[in-house]
Write a protein that holds these residues in place. Structure first.
Motif, mmCIF file in Angstrom:
data_model
loop_
_atom_site.group_PDB
_atom_site.id
_atom_site.type_symbol
_atom_site.label_atom_id
_atom_site.label_comp_id
_atom_site.label_asym_id
_atom_site.label_seq_id
_atom_site.Cartn_x
_atom_site.Cartn_y
_atom_site.Cartn_z
ATOM 1 N N THR A 25 1.112 -1.034 -0.248
ATOM 2 C CA THR A 25 0.043 -0.460 0.227
ATOM 3 C C THR A 25 0.534 1.283 -0.059
ATOM 4 O O THR A 25 0.873 2.618 -0.337
ATOM 5 C CB THR A 25 -0.983 0.366 1.454
ATOM 6 N N ASN A 106 -16.937 3.384 -2.388
ATOM 7 C CA ASN A 106 -16.463 2.091 -1.358
ATOM 8 C C ASN A 106 -17.652 2.120 -0.692
ATOM 9 O O ASN A 106 -18.311 2.786 -0.426
ATOM 10 C CB ASN A 106 -15.223 2.186 -0.490
ATOM 11 N N ASN A 112 -8.213 0.662 1.778
ATOM 12 C CA ASN A 112 -8.502 -0.377 0.958
ATOM 13 C C ASN A 112 -7.074 -0.936 1.187
ATOM 14 O O ASN A 112 -5.983 -2.545 1.068
ATOM 15 C CB ASN A 112 -7.681 0.502 -0.925
ATOM 16 N N PRO A 117 -7.423 -7.847 -2.364
ATOM 17 C CA PRO A 117 -7.771 -7.255 -3.686
ATOM 18 C C PRO A 117 -9.011 -7.514 -3.940
ATOM 19 O O PRO A 117 -10.348 -6.767 -4.129
ATOM 20 C CB PRO A 117 -7.026 -8.115 -4.023
ATOM 21 N N VAL A 120 -11.742 -5.865 -1.927
ATOM 22 C CA VAL A 120 -12.142 -4.191 -2.705
ATOM 23 C C VAL A 120 -13.049 -4.197 -3.459
ATOM 24 O O VAL A 120 -13.871 -3.244 -3.903
ATOM 25 C CB VAL A 120 -10.898 -3.595 -3.126
ATOM 26 N N ARG A 121 -12.609 -5.363 -4.195
ATOM 27 C CA ARG A 121 -13.461 -5.775 -5.719
ATOM 28 C C ARG A 121 -14.785 -5.744 -5.052
ATOM 29 O O ARG A 121 -16.223 -5.189 -6.031
ATOM 30 C CB ARG A 121 -13.178 -7.187 -6.272
ATOM 31 N N PRO A 144 -10.749 6.218 -3.771
ATOM 32 C CA PRO A 144 -10.653 5.359 -2.249
ATOM 33 C C PRO A 144 -10.969 6.133 -1.059
ATOM 34 O O PRO A 144 -10.078 7.135 -0.520
ATOM 35 C CB PRO A 144 -9.000 4.494 -2.168
ATOM 36 N N ILE A 149 -4.937 3.866 -1.976
ATOM 37 C CA ILE A 149 -4.615 2.020 -2.338
ATOM 38 C C ILE A 149 -3.939 0.895 -1.487
ATOM 39 O O ILE A 149 -3.329 0.819 -1.133
ATOM 40 C CB ILE A 149 -4.654 2.991 -4.064
ATOM 41 N N ASP A 153 -5.237 -2.553 -6.803
ATOM 42 C CA ASP A 153 -6.157 -1.106 -7.330
ATOM 43 C C ASP A 153 -5.274 -0.683 -8.260
ATOM 44 O O ASP A 153 -6.426 -0.271 -9.008
ATOM 45 C CB ASP A 153 -6.077 0.038 -6.472
ATOM 46 N N LEU A 156 -7.502 -1.601 -11.602
ATOM 47 C CA LEU A 156 -8.730 -1.230 -12.145
ATOM 48 C C LEU A 156 -9.356 -0.039 -12.557
ATOM 49 O O LEU A 156 -10.094 0.598 -13.084
ATOM 50 C CB LEU A 156 -9.575 -0.439 -10.373
ATOM 51 N N LEU A 162 -9.721 6.830 -11.469
ATOM 52 C CA LEU A 162 -9.291 7.065 -9.533
ATOM 53 C C LEU A 162 -8.886 8.714 -9.854
ATOM 54 O O LEU A 162 -8.658 9.537 -10.710
ATOM 55 C CB LEU A 162 -7.953 6.272 -9.180
#
Length: 450
Positions: A25, A106, A112, A117, A120-121, A144, A149, A153, A156, A162
């Protein structure tokens, strides 16, 4: 009081935790924030200001916020929580009907960094479903929580855009009241900013009454903006006007990031006992370890199987940065790297003789592999999966950071920027780059290369 022995015993665990957090992260978040990669956080043209609101909808404060925006005929962007959207669908409908853009923040306000993962999804999937069920529109803009993140992420970006921010006025705190928030907003009025505010005080770390002060400050701020004829636009309009162009990091910022990256690599090498092969010519670092992966057919006819010992090569990225800076093209870089590696191969061969264990092959992963076959290496594709995707992201990020043209280079023949496993058996290495008998005789009496 903890004993010294206990503290020392905890060090490997603490280092492991730090390393996981750094890779999972901290490093991804710093990368996208400082380099502006794959995210939208600040304008590059003077077209207006973007107002964005997080953590809602809230039954007490969101209606008041919408009344203020309507009063000044301003449209904004709302990054809402999916769970609150389901609880207050009438507010989501009103936000949409009054022309504001709805993004997601979210399903619940969890960072996150503390989620897998898959979690998060699921948060994103549930949030998208909640918005679609209410207004019939699929949200594609995502912020996020806390702007944090994890490394996964970054995958994504194919589905979501983002959106971060360039101005935060800590309006979730009551301290300082209306005047503090208003003064911070006005201080940045001359700049084109993406401003983040919060229409809920129910999230962790926020004061429940904080939105009262935010709303009063916003009202005064918008009154001044109206007199000054300031334009406010939604995030999607910004992106349309900019045609998705982002500001490249300044030379000073990039130089600083390279400095930090190279310092981090020194820590990484120390943690995993990766050492230079030749202290006087540190083009390669290496360590001996067991190979874990699918069987690889080596050029010598041998097989590299899981459990075999290998010398794992790591290119000195400080040297790579130097070669990239001196090269006019990727082709020239590949040629220079090939020459550098070729001249180093006899030293590598000599290094093998000093390793007491039976090493089966030399092993490394590289994205610049043109000319490797002529040097005797076998190139193999990385097996598809999480490791392959993370490796490809890491190497592209490294190239983006070290290459003078940065992201523009990634767009040129991006299909060629695919990491490969490069291997050569020690048998083939010694056969192809055998040093002279005299040199080996001298080397046997010399101090081994560390």
């Amino acid at each position: 009081m903890l004993s010294r022995k206990y503290v020392i015993g905890l060090q490997p665990l603490l280092w492991s935790i730090f390393l996981v957090l750094l890779l999972y992260t901290i490093l991804p978040t710093l990368t996208v924030r400082l380099l502006g990669l794959w995210v939208y956080k600040k304008k590059v043209a003077r077209d207006g200001i973007a107002l964005t609101f997080d953590d809602g909808p809230d039954p007490d404060f969101t209606p008041q916020l919408l009344d203020i925006l309507s009063k000044y005929q301003i449209i904004a962007t709302f990054f809402v929580l999916g769970s609150k959207a389901e609880k207050y669908p009438e507010l989501i409908q009103r936000i949409h009907h009054e022309g504001h853009l709805i993004g997601i923040h979210n399903y619940v306000h969890w960072t996150n960094a503390c989620m897998t993962p898959q979690k998060v999804r699921k948060q994103l999937k549930d949030s998208v479903a909640a918005i679609e069920n209410i207004i019939g529109v699929t949200p594609i803009y995502y912020r996020p929580p806390w702007g944090i993140i994890n490394v996964f992420d970054l995958f994504l970006v194919h589905r979501f855009r983002l959106v971060f921010w360039s101005l935060m006025v800590t309006d979730w705190r009551s301290h300082g009241g209306t005047e503090r928030i208003k003064s911070k907003l006005l201080a940045k009025l001359q700049s084109n900013q993406i401003i983040v505010l919060h229409d809920s005080g129910q999230t962790f770390g926020a004061n429940r009454d904080a939105p009262h002060y935010m709303l009063d400050a916003l009202d005064a701020f918008l009154e001044i903006c109206t007199l000054r004829r300031v334009t406010f636009l939604r995030i999607d309009t910004y992106l349309h006007l900019l045609q998705f162009k982002k500001r490249a990091p300044s030379r000073r910022t990039k130089k600083f990031l390279i400095f930090i990256w190279l310092k981090w690599e020194r820590v990484f090498h120390w943690l995993f006992n990766i050492r230079p092969i030749d202290v006087d010519n540190q083009i390669f670092y290496s360590r001996v370890r067991k190979y874990h992966g699918k069987t690889i057919q080596l050029g010598s006819g041998e097989e590299l199987n899981s459990g075999d010992l290998v010398i794992e090569l790591h290119f000195n990225n400080e040297k790579l940065h130097q070669l990239i800076t001196e090269s006019d093209s990727m082709f020239q870089l590949a040629v220079q790297m090939k020459q550098a590696v070729k001249s180093f191969m006899p030293t590598l061969t000599q290094h093998v003789h000093f390793i007491p264990e039976k090493v089966k092959a030399i092993y490394g992963i590289t994205m610049i592999h043109r000319g490797s076959k002529q040097l005797g290496f076998t190139l193999t594709e990385l097996p598809k999966g999480i490791f392959s995707r993370v490796t490809q992201f890491y190497l592209k990020l490294l190239l983006c950071l070290l290459h003078p043209n940065g992201r523009d280079r990634l767009k040129m023949k991006s299909e060629l920027l695919s990491p490969r496993i490069a291997t050569i058996s020690t048998q083939e290495l010694c056969k192809k780059y055998a040093v002279s008998v005299e040199l080996i005789a001298i080397s046997e009496h010399a101090v081994p290369i560390s």
